[in-house]
Design an enzyme around this catalytic site. Structure first.
Site, PDB file in Angstrom:
ATOM      1  N   ILE A 108       0.843  -1.200   0.000  1.00 55.71           N
ATOM      2  CA  ILE A 108       0.000   0.000   0.000  1.00 55.71           C
ATOM      3  C   ILE A 108       0.875   1.245   0.000  1.00 55.71           C
ATOM      4  CG2 ILE A 108      -1.928  -1.158   1.172  1.00 55.71           C
ATOM      5  CD1 ILE A 108      -0.848  -0.122   3.845  1.00 55.71           C
ATOM      6  N   HIS A 126      -4.662  -4.422  -2.098  1.00 58.14           N
ATOM      7  CA  HIS A 126      -5.060  -3.899  -0.784  1.00 58.14           C
ATOM      8  C   HIS A 126      -5.063  -2.381  -0.739  1.00 58.14           C
ATOM      9  CE1 HIS A 126      -3.709  -8.032   0.994  1.00 58.14           C
ATOM     10  NE2 HIS A 126      -4.879  -8.097   0.403  1.00 58.14           N
ATOM     11  N   CYS A 137     -18.960   7.992  -0.831  1.00 56.31           N
ATOM     12  CA  CYS A 137     -19.044   8.406  -2.249  1.00 56.31           C
ATOM     13  C   CYS A 137     -17.732   8.223  -3.003  1.00 56.31           C
ATOM     14  CB  CYS A 137     -19.519   9.856  -2.337  1.00 56.31           C
ATOM     15  SG  CYS A 137     -18.297  11.052  -1.744  1.00 56.31           S
ATOM     16  N   CYS A 159     -16.499  13.105   5.164  1.00 54.81           N
ATOM     17  CA  CYS A 159     -16.458  13.685   3.815  1.00 54.81           C
ATOM     18  C   CYS A 159     -17.219  15.017   3.773  1.00 54.81           C
ATOM     19  CB  CYS A 159     -17.105  12.680   2.862  1.00 54.81           C
ATOM     20  SG  CYS A 159     -17.217  13.200   1.157  1.00 54.81           S
ATOM     21  N   ASN A 225      11.782 -15.267  -0.313  1.00 55.09           N
ATOM     22  CA  ASN A 225      11.381 -14.892   1.050  1.00 55.09           C
ATOM     23  C   ASN A 225      12.444 -15.434   2.001  1.00 55.09           C
ATOM     24  OD1 ASN A 225      10.065 -14.709   3.667  1.00 55.09           O
ATOM     25  ND2 ASN A 225       8.139 -14.503   2.547  1.00 55.09           N
TER      26      ASN A 225
END
Ligand code: NAD
Length: 253
Positions: A108, A126, A137, A159, A225
């Site tokens: 992100i 994500h 909205c 908002c 990894n």
């Protein structure tokens, strides 16, 4: 097959990359740890300090929203200072070379865009924490706006258009996955001939389903990894080393 050491892993990965026509990388928090952004599950990772706030709690409770924004502001210096690492830059080089059509990411942090991928070439499963959205909205807000309101009112803002809560543009636990992104990630996973999972613990579903999907559709699968993952047993190559060290040799012009 687990690479014996870093060098043989890099060599085998190089052969796989050279032979592949369409490579799809799938990245998790591990690609950004060298950029100073902690991952979730490693020692010292974010979850060893904070329990995640689920979407339902965020919607239902002003104090959960306040806490969620306090945590985000506390991370702002880290996110703002982060620059693409060797892993991001290697993928951007292969993208420029025409090998990688797009990257699928659980991250992100916007660092793939910062490394040179156009925004429509980064499939963010994500979402993105570098800006905010109204959950009603969809109106986009910059974090500076949220911070000014928070400081002024002492509470997370709603908002200005529809009065619903404003949240980082991320997907929280309990929130629906973005449909377009899931669709595009599915198509890419099925179309590639090499899928490389990089720095993901491969335990967060449905995102963790893509390596398996690619493998079942006939692609070769490489996993990078430093710790074992649950899908190592189906991979053609597992490199259990640092991502920057592994991908550094693939950083080009
Ligand atoms: P995770 O924390 O569960 O796993 C990160 C994995 O990367 C671990 O398995 C760890 O062993 C490995 N790793 C860490 N640094 C490494 C390195 N330098 N070299 C090799 N391996 C390394 O993260 P995840 O699987 O991506 O999933 C958790 C969720 O956390 C994601 O969906 C994402 O939304 C979110 N998240 C994102 C960021 C970010 O954007 N940078 C950071 C933390 C969490």
């Amino acid at each position: 097959m687990i690479a014996e050491d870093l060098q043989s892993g890099v060599e085998r990965l190089g052969d796989m990359i050279a032979r592949a026509k369409i490579i799809v990388p799938f990245t998790g928090a591990g690609i950004s740890t060298e950029c100073g952004i902690p991952d979730f599950r490693s020692p010292g990772g974010i979850w060893t300090r904070n329990r995640p706030i689920e979407f339902g709690e965020f919607v239902a409770s002003q104090s959960a929203r306040d806490e969620s924004w306090r945590r985000r502001f506390a991370m702002q210096e880290v996110f703002a200072a982060a620059k693409p690492g060797r892993g991001h830059r290697a993928l951007a080089s292969l993208h420029r070379a025409g090998k990688i059509p797009a990257v699928i990411t659980q991250n992100i942090d916007n660092l793939h865009q910062a490394s040179g991928f156009a925004p429509d070439r980064v499939i963010e499963l994500h979402g993105n924490t570098t800006y905010a959205r109204c959950i009603g909205c969809g109106q986009v807000y910059q974090l500076d706006w949220v911070k000014r309101r928070f400081d002024r009112d002492g509470a997370a803002p709603n908002c200005s258009a529809c009065d619903e809560p404003v949240k980082t543009a991320t997907i929280s636990f309990g929130q629906a996955m973005p449909e377009d992104e899931m669709q595009r990630a599915t198509e890419l996973s099925r179309a590639c001939d090499l899928f490389i999972a990089i720095g993901s613990s491969l335990v967060v579903w449905p995102a963790a389903g893509f390596p398996m999907m690619a493998k079942e559709a006939g692609a070769r699968l490489a996993i990078i990894n430093r710790e074992p993952t649950e899908q190592d047993n189906i991979a053609d190559l597992v490199i259990r080393h640092d991502i920057g060290e592994t991908l550094g040799p693939f950083v080009g012009n």
